[in-house]
Motif scaffolding. Sequence first.
Motif, PDB file in Angstrom:
ATOM      1  N   SER A 129       0.832  -1.205   0.000  1.00 25.57           N
ATOM      2  CA  SER A 129       0.000   0.000   0.000  1.00 25.57           C
ATOM      3  C   SER A 129       0.862   1.249   0.000  1.00 25.57           C
ATOM      4  CB  SER A 129      -0.898   0.019   1.241  1.00 25.57           C
ATOM      5  OG  SER A 129      -0.104   0.159   2.418  1.00 25.57           O
ATOM      6  N   THR A 176      -4.275   1.455  -1.522  1.00 27.74           N
ATOM      7  CA  THR A 176      -4.601   0.037  -1.576  1.00 27.74           C
ATOM      8  C   THR A 176      -3.361  -0.763  -1.931  1.00 27.74           C
ATOM      9  OG1 THR A 176      -5.981  -1.689  -2.586  1.00 27.74           O
ATOM     10  CG2 THR A 176      -5.359   0.174  -3.998  1.00 27.74           C
ATOM     11  N   GLY A 215      -9.366  -5.182   2.422  1.00 28.96           N
ATOM     12  CA  GLY A 215      -8.509  -5.542   1.298  1.00 28.96           C
ATOM     13  C   GLY A 215      -9.084  -6.687   0.498  1.00 28.96           C
TER      14      GLY A 215
END
Length: 375
Positions: free
Chosen positions: A130, A312, A292
């Motif tokens: 991320s 992300t 996630g």
Amino acid sequence: MEGQNQIPILCVVGARPNFMKIAPIMRVFNREDNNFSAKLLHTGQHYDQSMKVSFFDQLNIPEPDIDLGVGSGTHAVQTAEVMKKFEPVLDTIQPKMVLVVGDVNSTLACALVAVKKGVPVIHVEAGLRSNDRSMPEEINRILTDQISDLLFITEESARQNLVKEGVCEHKIHFVGNVMIDTLLHNLECATPVESILTNVNNRFKEYGLVTLHRPSNVDDPKVLSSLVETLLNISKDLKLVFPVHPRTLKQLQLYDLLQVLEQSDIQMLPPLGYLEMLGLMRSAKVVLTDSGGIQEETTALGVPCITLRDSTERPITLTEGTNVLVGSNPKCIREAFDSVITTGGKSGRIPEFWDGRAAERIVEVIHEWVRQAKI
């Protein structure tokens, strides 16, 4: 049946996200035609009886051979307790290798103990980043990858991350996504929406699904209040279903937000099992989440996903999938939601190797690696 020539391998799980990842791997290891004797160890990082029913039983994961019963605690305490309890088990079982999945504290803790004892470490779902080191999971991912002997990746961007961090390319294998193995294996068994929601009627044919649990979203009263207000606003245009994570429930109560939600049109539910969540995701018009795994699952299902995070570790869900990243900004959330309502949202496509056979490829690679290394 365990044979004399079977190779002992110890597989580790510790928290909910791990269960969906280990299920297809254990299924392949347990086939009669493979050369491994796989034992399953559950650290107990997240565990209770209801979870056993809703995850282990639903996914047909075998009863763990070892349960460390670690329980909750701070990141430091939890990681230390797993390490303390895992070491004597490793000495007793003496596996030829340890397989860990994902990015929870148990993943790093068991990998550290194994490598210090000279036991090779296999990391499934390696290389995801991320680039936000304020997330504990990011630290777990980076450190586990650095000490692993075999690294299995779900998307090619993970290879670039690992090579940039100095991981030798021969250790990296692109095999696909075991989360999608589990999804495809269980899709026909997903619980129908009508069995989950109590007020299904003609007015309720379309709905959005909400999940929230990240500390950055639920621990800050200003952020959580803003998200609740945004969800209330959205619920005027689309019915929302909200299975509430225990952590989130605690914070909603702490900040006097629970009653506001209970008096709204948002249908709140207790935590659900895998098959119930799969049923809700499959039929949702849109999913709003900070998870996630759900970013990947919605991409596989072709369901629009609005991710309530600023970053992300699964960029393929953005570049190829149905996911959009909006953070916690109300204006951005609303714009993404309106886009789904007016255009149907991103259509996306199924990424390479997200075909239900990732676990088979993993075991094939391990078998060849063992043969060449003569373990």
